[in-house]
Design a protein around this motif. Structure first.
Motif, PDB file in Angstrom:
ATOM      1  N   ASN A 108       0.810  -1.227   0.000  1.00 36.65           N
ATOM      2  CA  ASN A 108       0.000   0.000   0.000  1.00 36.65           C
ATOM      3  C   ASN A 108       0.843   1.277   0.000  1.00 36.65           C
ATOM      4  OD1 ASN A 108      -2.486  -1.455   0.090  1.00 36.65           O
ATOM      5  ND2 ASN A 108      -2.078  -1.858   2.246  1.00 36.65           N
ATOM      6  N   TYR A 109       2.127   1.137  -0.320  1.00 39.68           N
ATOM      7  CA  TYR A 109       3.037   2.279  -0.264  1.00 39.68           C
ATOM      8  C   TYR A 109       3.887   2.386  -1.522  1.00 39.68           C
ATOM      9  CZ  TYR A 109       1.788   2.508   4.630  1.00 39.68           C
ATOM     10  OH  TYR A 109       1.074   2.620   5.804  1.00 39.68           O
ATOM     11  N   THR A 145       1.970   6.826   1.207  1.00 37.33           N
ATOM     12  CA  THR A 145       0.718   6.358   0.610  1.00 37.33           C
ATOM     13  C   THR A 145       0.398   7.158  -0.648  1.00 37.33           C
ATOM     14  OG1 THR A 145      -0.700   7.896   1.813  1.00 37.33           O
ATOM     15  CG2 THR A 145      -0.200   5.787   2.901  1.00 37.33           C
TER      16      THR A 145
END
Length: 192
Positions: free
Chosen positions: A59-60, A114
């Motif tokens: 998610n990064y 993010t």
């Protein structure tokens, strides 16, 4: 204006499979890397083994800048491998979801963030840095310098210190203490 100076006593040191990492700053400050509930995290790692596998962070996004030595990164995509060779102060941006291997021992500067942010990472040299109120900034000092803050107050910042600043616009002036003029690394975080 939100402003904070960080020193070695504020940093979190931990081990990973390829060496040691030093977390300089995590935002929000109540978040934790282990919980993967942060918006962005700034750290430096020592890659102490010849070949290592980076931690998967689906998610990064990441930005990695080499500080010492050289490293080769291999990003393993489904249908191809992308090889990226980095010398000191060169950087690359990549998805934390991609399997990434490194070859070579080095010290790096690492930013994880993010998709809520646009991030830029740059080496700063002696001179002025223009700030925009809508951005947040993180300065990491590689060398001692004198900084003229927005209120025209001069502050001596030592190598290894960090400076977190947000909700401020204007110019900051940096005066280097080394002949090469390198001050440190600037990260700019702009919320989308």
């Amino acid at each position: 204006m939100t402003f904070k100076i960080l020193t070695e006593t504020d940093y979190q040191i931990s081990q990973w499979s390829g060496g040691e990492t030093k977390e300089f700053y995590i935002y929000p400050e109540t978040s934790a890397y282990a919980k993967k509930n942060f918006d962005y995290r700034i750290s430096s790692a020592t890659i102490a083994v010849e070949e290592s596998l980076f931690t998967s962070l689906p998610n990064y996004s990441r930005c990695l800048m080499v500080l010492e030595n050289e490293v080769k990164l291999i990003h393993e995509l489904p249908n191809e491998k992308i090889v990226c060779r980095l010398a000191p102060f060169q950087k690359t941006y990549f998805s934390g979801a991609v399997t990434t291997r490194s070859i070579g021992k080095c010290k790096d500067f690492n930013v994880m963030y993010t998709s809520d942010y646009t991030v830029s990472v740059a080496v700063i040299n002696e001179g002025d840095v223009e700030l925009a109120a809508e951005n947040s900034y993180f300065f990491y000092l590689l060398n001692e310098c004198v900084c003229s803050q927005l209120n025209n107050k001069e502050v001596v910042l030592k190598a290894g210190m960090a400076y977190v600043l947000s909700n401020e616009s204007g110019k900051m002036k940096f005066i280097a203490s080394t002949e090469d003029g390198i001050i440190g690394i600037l990260c700019c975080f702009k919320r989308k």
